[in-house]
Every structure is written in C-alpha cells, then in structure tokens.
Design an enzyme around this catalytic site. Sequence first.
Site, PDB file in Angstrom:
ATOM      1  N   ARG A 172      -4.423  13.540  20.340  1.00  0.00           N
ATOM      2  CA  ARG A 172      -4.751  14.744  21.116  1.00  0.00           C
ATOM      3  C   ARG A 172      -3.611  15.752  21.123  1.00  0.00           C
ATOM      4  O   ARG A 172      -3.830  16.953  20.941  1.00  0.00           O
ATOM      5  CB  ARG A 172      -5.112  14.382  22.560  1.00  0.00           C
ATOM      6  N   ASN A 205      -9.833  12.367  25.407  1.00  0.00           N
ATOM      7  CA  ASN A 205     -10.248  10.999  25.131  1.00  0.00           C
ATOM      8  C   ASN A 205     -11.525  10.708  25.895  1.00  0.00           C
ATOM      9  O   ASN A 205     -11.759  11.263  26.970  1.00  0.00           O
ATOM     10  CB  ASN A 205      -9.178   9.995  25.575  1.00  0.00           C
TER      11      ASN A 205
END
Length: 91
Positions: free
Chosen positions: A18, A36
């Site tokens: 990320r 997530n």
Amino acid sequence: MRRVHVLVDGEVQGVGYRYTLRMVADDAGVAGWVRNRHDGTVEAELEGTEAQVDEVLAWMAEGPPGSRVRSARVTDAATTGERGFEVRATV
C-alpha cells in the site's frame, strides 16, 4: 480521464504494498486510494489519464519486492475528480 477499481490477490499484505503504491501513484500523478481487506487482498481505485493509470496498473501487477501478486482484477469506475492518493483503513 479514467478511473478503475482494482482488487489484488496474492501475498500483498505486510510487504509494503500500500505505501509503495502510494509513492508510485504520486509519482505518476494518479489520484485515488488503497486499503487492505480482511480477506487478505488489497483494494484500490485509481484516477488519471489513460497512460497514468496504465503505468500504475503495470506496477500493481508486479508489486514491491517481497510481494507475490497472483491476480489483479480491474474494472472501470465512474470518475470523481478526486485529488491526491491516500492509504485508507482496512475493511
């Protein structure tokens, strides 16, 4: 402008996916977000020119060192005019 929704499956959590994606998106000038999911996938939306989005999608198919991307499912989404790229909370 193009906006896409992406769901990435594989070993993509706990490897900096990320945060590295945020840097890649910022460098490419792409807006959107990434987070997530509790099922172990990473979900994102990207918005920019066709070339900008394609550049980030190519990176997402590989991921950062230490990740293993099995698949990246891409679907078109409605553009929003969003600015900036953020890492969101897990859902």
